[in-house]
Write a protein that holds these residues in place. Structure first.
Motif, short mmCIF file in Angstrom:
data_model
loop_
_atom_site.label_atom_id
_atom_site.label_comp_id
_atom_site.label_asym_id
_atom_site.label_seq_id
_atom_site.Cartn_x
_atom_site.Cartn_y
_atom_site.Cartn_z
N ASN A 203 0.82 -1.21 0.00
CA ASN A 203 0.00 0.00 0.00
C ASN A 203 0.85 1.26 0.00
N SER A 204 2.11 1.14 0.38
CA SER A 204 3.01 2.30 0.43
C SER A 204 3.59 2.63 -0.94
N ASN B 214 -0.32 -5.34 -11.21
CA ASN B 214 -1.30 -6.22 -10.54
C ASN B 214 -0.83 -6.60 -9.15
N LEU B 215 -0.53 -5.60 -8.34
CA LEU B 215 -0.11 -5.87 -6.96
C LEU B 215 -1.24 -6.48 -6.14
N ASP B 216 -2.48 -6.32 -6.59
CA ASP B 216 -3.59 -6.95 -5.88
C ASP B 216 -3.47 -8.47 -5.89
N SER B 217 -2.85 -9.03 -6.91
CA SER B 217 -2.67 -10.48 -6.93
C SER B 217 -1.78 -10.93 -5.78
N ILE B 218 -0.79 -10.09 -5.41
CA ILE B 218 0.06 -10.40 -4.26
C ILE B 218 -0.72 -10.21 -2.98
N ARG B 219 -1.53 -9.14 -2.91
CA ARG B 219 -2.38 -8.95 -1.73
C ARG B 219 -3.27 -10.17 -1.51
N ILE B 220 -3.89 -10.63 -2.58
CA ILE B 220 -4.80 -11.78 -2.48
C ILE B 220 -4.05 -13.01 -1.99
N PHE C 211 -9.35 2.55 -2.24
CA PHE C 211 -9.37 1.15 -1.85
C PHE C 211 -10.79 0.60 -1.89
N VAL C 212 -10.87 -0.70 -2.16
CA VAL C 212 -12.11 -1.44 -1.98
C VAL C 212 -11.99 -2.20 -0.67
N ILE C 213 -12.96 -2.02 0.21
CA ILE C 213 -12.97 -2.70 1.50
C ILE C 213 -14.07 -3.76 1.47
N ILE C 214 -13.68 -5.01 1.71
CA ILE C 214 -14.64 -6.11 1.76
C ILE C 214 -14.61 -6.71 3.17
N PRO C 215 -15.62 -6.42 4.02
CA PRO C 215 -15.67 -7.02 5.35
C PRO C 215 -15.89 -8.52 5.24
N LEU C 216 -15.19 -9.29 6.05
CA LEU C 216 -15.32 -10.74 6.00
C LEU C 216 -16.14 -11.25 7.19
N THR C 217 -16.66 -12.45 7.06
CA THR C 217 -17.52 -13.01 8.11
C THR C 217 -16.74 -13.37 9.37
N ASN C 218 -15.40 -13.40 9.30
CA ASN C 218 -14.61 -13.70 10.49
C ASN C 218 -14.25 -12.43 11.27
N GLY C 219 -14.81 -11.29 10.85
CA GLY C 219 -14.54 -10.02 11.53
C GLY C 219 -13.38 -9.24 10.95
N GLU C 220 -12.62 -9.87 10.06
CA GLU C 220 -11.52 -9.18 9.40
C GLU C 220 -12.03 -8.50 8.12
N LYS C 221 -11.15 -7.90 7.38
CA LYS C 221 -11.54 -7.25 6.13
C LYS C 221 -10.44 -7.40 5.09
N ILE C 222 -10.84 -7.33 3.85
CA ILE C 222 -9.89 -7.37 2.74
C ILE C 222 -9.82 -5.98 2.13
N GLU C 223 -8.62 -5.53 1.83
CA GLU C 223 -8.44 -4.25 1.17
C GLU C 223 -7.70 -4.48 -0.15
N LEU C 224 -8.32 -4.05 -1.23
CA LEU C 224 -7.68 -4.09 -2.54
C LEU C 224 -7.59 -2.66 -3.06
N LYS C 225 -6.54 -2.36 -3.78
CA LYS C 225 -6.29 -0.99 -4.21
C LYS C 225 -6.84 -0.75 -5.61
N ILE C 226 -7.42 0.42 -5.80
CA ILE C 226 -7.93 0.81 -7.12
C ILE C 226 -6.95 1.78 -7.75
#
Length: 207
Positions: free
Chosen positions: A92-93, A102-108, A141-156
């Motif tokens: 993110n820095s 496609n740094l999101d592929s590394i995030r994933i 960023f796209v923020i996707i809250p997860l069912t385990n209480g965590e969240k995923i952040e992907l960069k636009i």
């Protein structure tokens, strides 16, 4: 390690086109890369911290190149140390992402290694309806809250998603992103199954 070697080649090319005092900084980054290759992660991180404080002159490309190289190498180190949150923080820095990055592929991949691949896929599919698009310090960023209480952040990337980030209706903005994302290679990556942490090798060329 093909990508890292390519990175070093790019750094060498940059060195040839910047003043001597800027070349010293890139030389330190190259030394850090050598320590990384040898598995000496603490020494590599120490060298990267030194490189971050060095002077790269008045050339914006030199500063940008050093920032990218430092944070990409830190990302690799933290993935090997299984410190996935710090790895994503380094990604993110990176100020400017090129279209082919496609740094999101590394995030994933880091989320998959952290939560397990099947779990991540299931949680994302259940959480799409709660997706949000946010702007934070001029980054989107796209923020996707997860069912385990965590969240995923992907960069636009704002350069290649200009129409999306300037949409006024937030629901339409999210719907457009989800539609585009479900057709992307990154969504296919998320849909892969039966890959456990032990089978994902941090030294894979995907990193």
């Amino acid at each position: 390690m093909k990508k890292l070697k390519i990175l070093f080649f790019v750094l060498l090319l940059i060195e040839l086109n910047v003043p001597t005092y800027a070349q010293k900084g890139f030389g330190v980054i190259l030394k850090a890369g050598q320590k990384y290759e040898d598995g000496q992660y603490k020494k590599a991180l120490k060298l990267l911290a030194k490189a971050e404080r060095m002077d790269y002159g008045f050339c914006g490309n030199a500063w940008e190149g050093s920032e990218r190289a430092i944070n990409l190498l830190r990302t690799k180190i933290y993935i090997n140390q299984e410190n996935y949150q710090l790895a994503r923080k380094c990604l993110n820095s990176i100020g400017l992402e090129y279209k082919g990055d496609n740094l999101d592929s590394i995030r994933i991949r880091t989320y998959q290694m952290e939560y397990g691949k099947d779990s991540l896929s299931n949680m994302i599919d259940l959480s799409f309806n709660n997706t949000k698009v946010v702007c934070r310090e001029n980054d989107f960023f796209v923020i996707i809250p997860l069912t385990n209480g965590e969240k995923i952040e992907l960069k636009i990337n704002p350069i290649f998603n200009f129409d999306l980030i300037h949409m006024d209706d937030e629901n339409e903005k999210v719907a457009k992103w989800i539609g585009s994302f479900k057709e992307s290679e990154n969504y296919k990556l998320i849909q892969e199954r039966d890959l456990h942490r032990s089978s994902v090798k941090p030294h894979d060329d995907n990193y």
